[in-house]
Motif scaffolding. Structure first.
Motif, mmCIF file in Angstrom:
data_model
loop_
_atom_site.group_PDB
_atom_site.id
_atom_site.type_symbol
_atom_site.label_atom_id
_atom_site.label_comp_id
_atom_site.label_asym_id
_atom_site.label_seq_id
_atom_site.Cartn_x
_atom_site.Cartn_y
_atom_site.Cartn_z
ATOM 1 N N LYS A 1 0.835 -1.198 0.000
ATOM 2 C CA LYS A 1 0.000 0.000 0.000
ATOM 3 C C LYS A 1 0.872 1.251 0.000
ATOM 4 O O LYS A 1 1.946 1.269 0.594
ATOM 5 N N VAL A 2 0.369 2.293 -0.658
ATOM 6 C CA VAL A 2 1.055 3.581 -0.675
ATOM 7 C C VAL A 2 0.353 4.505 0.306
ATOM 8 O O VAL A 2 -0.817 4.853 0.121
ATOM 9 N N GLY A 3 1.050 4.890 1.387
ATOM 10 C CA GLY A 3 0.504 5.849 2.329
ATOM 11 C C GLY A 3 0.613 7.252 1.758
ATOM 12 O O GLY A 3 1.415 7.524 0.856
ATOM 13 N N LEU A 4 -0.180 8.169 2.281
ATOM 14 C CA LEU A 4 -0.206 9.530 1.758
ATOM 15 C C LEU A 4 0.260 10.576 2.756
ATOM 16 O O LEU A 4 0.461 11.738 2.395
ATOM 17 N N ALA A 5 0.459 10.168 4.004
ATOM 18 C CA ALA A 5 0.832 11.145 5.037
ATOM 19 C C ALA A 5 2.189 11.786 4.758
ATOM 20 O O ALA A 5 2.451 12.909 5.204
ATOM 21 N N PHE A 6 3.063 11.103 4.008
ATOM 22 C CA PHE A 6 4.383 11.662 3.727
ATOM 23 C C PHE A 6 4.297 12.962 2.934
ATOM 24 O O PHE A 6 5.204 13.795 2.969
ATOM 25 N N LEU A 7 3.174 13.159 2.230
ATOM 26 C CA LEU A 7 3.010 14.389 1.447
ATOM 27 C C LEU A 7 2.923 15.613 2.354
ATOM 28 O O LEU A 7 3.484 16.670 2.050
ATOM 29 N N PRO B 1 10.496 22.736 -6.821
ATOM 30 C CA PRO B 1 10.320 21.284 -6.895
ATOM 31 C C PRO B 1 10.761 20.759 -8.259
ATOM 32 O O PRO B 1 10.589 21.420 -9.274
ATOM 33 N N GLY B 2 11.342 19.585 -8.270
ATOM 34 C CA GLY B 2 11.789 18.981 -9.520
ATOM 35 C C GLY B 2 11.819 17.475 -9.399
ATOM 36 O O GLY B 2 11.759 16.921 -8.289
ATOM 37 N N VAL B 3 11.914 16.811 -10.522
ATOM 38 C CA VAL B 3 11.929 15.346 -10.531
ATOM 39 C C VAL B 3 13.153 14.811 -9.780
ATOM 40 O O VAL B 3 13.044 13.885 -8.975
ATOM 41 N N THR B 4 14.319 15.416 -10.025
ATOM 42 C CA THR B 4 15.543 14.939 -9.371
ATOM 43 C C THR B 4 15.449 15.071 -7.862
ATOM 44 O O THR B 4 15.801 14.141 -7.115
ATOM 45 N N ARG B 5 14.974 16.223 -7.386
ATOM 46 C CA ARG B 5 14.827 16.429 -5.941
ATOM 47 C C ARG B 5 13.848 15.417 -5.348
ATOM 48 O O ARG B 5 14.065 14.887 -4.255
ATOM 49 N N SER B 6 12.770 15.149 -6.059
ATOM 50 C CA SER B 6 11.767 14.201 -5.566
ATOM 51 C C SER B 6 12.341 12.793 -5.471
ATOM 52 O O SER B 6 12.140 12.099 -4.466
ATOM 53 N N VAL B 7 13.066 12.375 -6.496
ATOM 54 C CA VAL B 7 13.614 11.018 -6.518
ATOM 55 C C VAL B 7 14.704 10.852 -5.454
ATOM 56 O O VAL B 7 14.695 9.871 -4.695
ATOM 57 N N VAL B 8 15.632 11.807 -5.377
ATOM 58 C CA VAL B 8 16.751 11.670 -4.435
ATOM 59 C C VAL B 8 16.270 11.744 -2.991
ATOM 60 O O VAL B 8 16.708 10.962 -2.132
ATOM 61 N N SER B 9 15.354 12.678 -2.697
ATOM 62 C CA SER B 9 14.856 12.790 -1.321
ATOM 63 C C SER B 9 14.113 11.524 -0.909
ATOM 64 O O SER B 9 14.304 11.002 0.198
ATOM 65 N N LYS B 10 13.279 10.988 -1.799
ATOM 66 C CA LYS B 10 12.553 9.755 -1.472
ATOM 67 C C LYS B 10 13.502 8.563 -1.383
ATOM 68 O O LYS B 10 13.303 7.671 -0.557
ATOM 69 N N LEU B 11 14.538 8.537 -2.224
ATOM 70 C CA LEU B 11 15.517 7.453 -2.166
ATOM 71 C C LEU B 11 16.196 7.414 -0.802
ATOM 72 O O LEU B 11 16.315 6.349 -0.174
ATOM 73 N N LEU B 12 16.638 8.580 -0.320
ATOM 74 C CA LEU B 12 17.308 8.646 0.977
ATOM 75 C C LEU B 12 16.360 8.267 2.116
ATOM 76 O O LEU B 12 16.718 7.517 3.030
ATOM 77 N N ILE B 13 15.146 8.778 2.060
ATOM 78 C CA ILE B 13 14.187 8.504 3.134
ATOM 79 C C ILE B 13 13.769 7.040 3.121
ATOM 80 O O ILE B 13 13.718 6.381 4.169
ATOM 81 N N ASN B 14 13.466 6.513 1.937
ATOM 82 C CA ASN B 14 13.014 5.126 1.864
ATOM 83 C C ASN B 14 14.097 4.135 2.292
ATOM 84 O O ASN B 14 13.815 3.159 2.988
ATOM 85 N N LEU B 15 15.342 4.391 1.874
ATOM 86 C CA LEU B 15 16.409 3.442 2.179
ATOM 87 C C LEU B 15 17.011 3.657 3.561
ATOM 88 O O LEU B 15 17.119 2.715 4.357
ATOM 89 N N LEU B 16 17.424 4.903 3.863
ATOM 90 C CA LEU B 16 18.109 5.163 5.134
ATOM 91 C C LEU B 16 17.151 5.202 6.323
ATOM 92 O O LEU B 16 17.430 4.620 7.375
ATOM 93 N N ILE C 1 12.934 -4.330 -0.295
ATOM 94 C CA ILE C 1 12.160 -4.600 -1.511
ATOM 95 C C ILE C 1 10.907 -3.725 -1.547
ATOM 96 O O ILE C 1 10.574 -3.135 -2.587
ATOM 97 N N LYS C 2 10.219 -3.634 -0.421
ATOM 98 C CA LYS C 2 8.999 -2.830 -0.350
ATOM 99 C C LYS C 2 9.295 -1.360 -0.645
ATOM 100 O O LYS C 2 8.612 -0.724 -1.461
ATOM 101 N N ASN C 3 10.317 -0.817 -0.002
ATOM 102 C CA ASN C 3 10.616 0.605 -0.173
ATOM 103 C C ASN C 3 11.153 0.928 -1.561
ATOM 104 O O ASN C 3 10.879 2.011 -2.100
ATOM 105 N N LEU C 4 11.898 0.017 -2.153
ATOM 106 C CA LEU C 4 12.378 0.224 -3.519
ATOM 107 C C LEU C 4 11.229 0.124 -4.524
ATOM 108 O O LEU C 4 11.203 0.835 -5.530
ATOM 109 N N THR C 5 10.274 -0.755 -4.249
ATOM 110 C CA THR C 5 9.108 -0.890 -5.123
ATOM 111 C C THR C 5 8.247 0.369 -5.087
ATOM 112 O O THR C 5 7.741 0.825 -6.121
ATOM 113 N N LEU C 6 8.097 0.938 -3.892
ATOM 114 C CA LEU C 6 7.267 2.127 -3.734
ATOM 115 C C LEU C 6 7.964 3.397 -4.211
ATOM 116 O O LEU C 6 7.300 4.408 -4.489
#
Length: 210
Positions: free
Chosen positions: A70-76, A134-149, A176-181
């Motif tokens: 499931k994709v939560g929405l509170a992170f927004l 806001p930009g695609v790169t900022r969105s991807v990198v910030s989520k990558l750090l938060i999801n993994l770390l 696996i879950k965080n990389l999928t999301l």
């Protein structure tokens, strides 16, 4: 656009990347100081309280991709706290919001590690989005750090400590879950932050860098 023009622009972007990174890191100390000042502003505190209310509401909803995923929405709401009020104020507000959510709907014993995760989420979003478009790169990198770390790394550590299970036994499925999301959440993050930045253009104009 021709292939040659595309290659030329890509090359120019790569050559400019080191300077952009230097400017990004150079701006952070000042951004942290300015964000801390947001905590002294009644207007900012009122805005953060409104976003915390939105976060509490969003935490009750999720989008089911599969029965197990499931994709939560509170992170927004956390991302908007960081984008509008910066890493310090955004982190403090996210931490307060996590405690409020626990009080309203407790699930097991309170553990500060998960509150720390919420704080770090606000800090990361503030680092990447505060005073920046806001930009695609900022969105991807910030989520990558938060999801993994934060989510997979620290979240697994806290669960291991709480439930006495081995870290390595838990980390695999969480990774696996965080990389999928990641791509889905990054896309949602970009769309929402871009839309809010456009809607609040005049308010954010004085605090947003080019």
């Amino acid at each position: 656009m021709s292939i040659q023009e595309t290659i030329r622009r890509a090359g120019a972007s790569l050559r400019a990347a080191p300077e952009r990174l230097r400017a990004f890191f150079a701006a952070q100390p000042g951004n942290f100081v300015q964000s801390a000042k947001e905590l002294k502003s009644v207007r900012s505190i009122a805005g953060m309280a409104m976003l915390l209310a939105v976060s509490i509401i969003l935490s009750q909803f999720s989008v089911a991709l599969t029965p197990q995923l499931k994709v939560g929405l509170a992170f927004l709401a956390t991302a908007l706290l960081g984008m509008i009020y910066g890493p310090v104020a955004g982190g403090v507000a996210a931490g307060v919001g996590d405690i409020i959510k626990f009080i309203l709907k407790p699930s097991g014993a309170f553990f500060f590690g998960f509150t720390l995760n919420a704080i770090l989420g606000g800090v990361f979003y503030g680092i990447f989005f505060y005073k920046n478009k806001p930009g695609v790169t900022r969105s991807v990198v910030s989520k990558l750090l938060i999801n993994l770390l934060v989510n997979a790394g620290l979240g697994t550590l806290w669960s291991s400590m709480l439930y006495g299970k081995g870290f390595m036994a838990l980390i695999g499925p969480r990774l696996i879950k965080n990389l999928t999301l990641l791509p889905i959440e990054a896309l949602i993050l970009f769309v929402v932050t871009a839309a809010v930045a456009k809607a609040l253009g005049r308010y954010l104009k004085g605090r947003t860098a080019a």
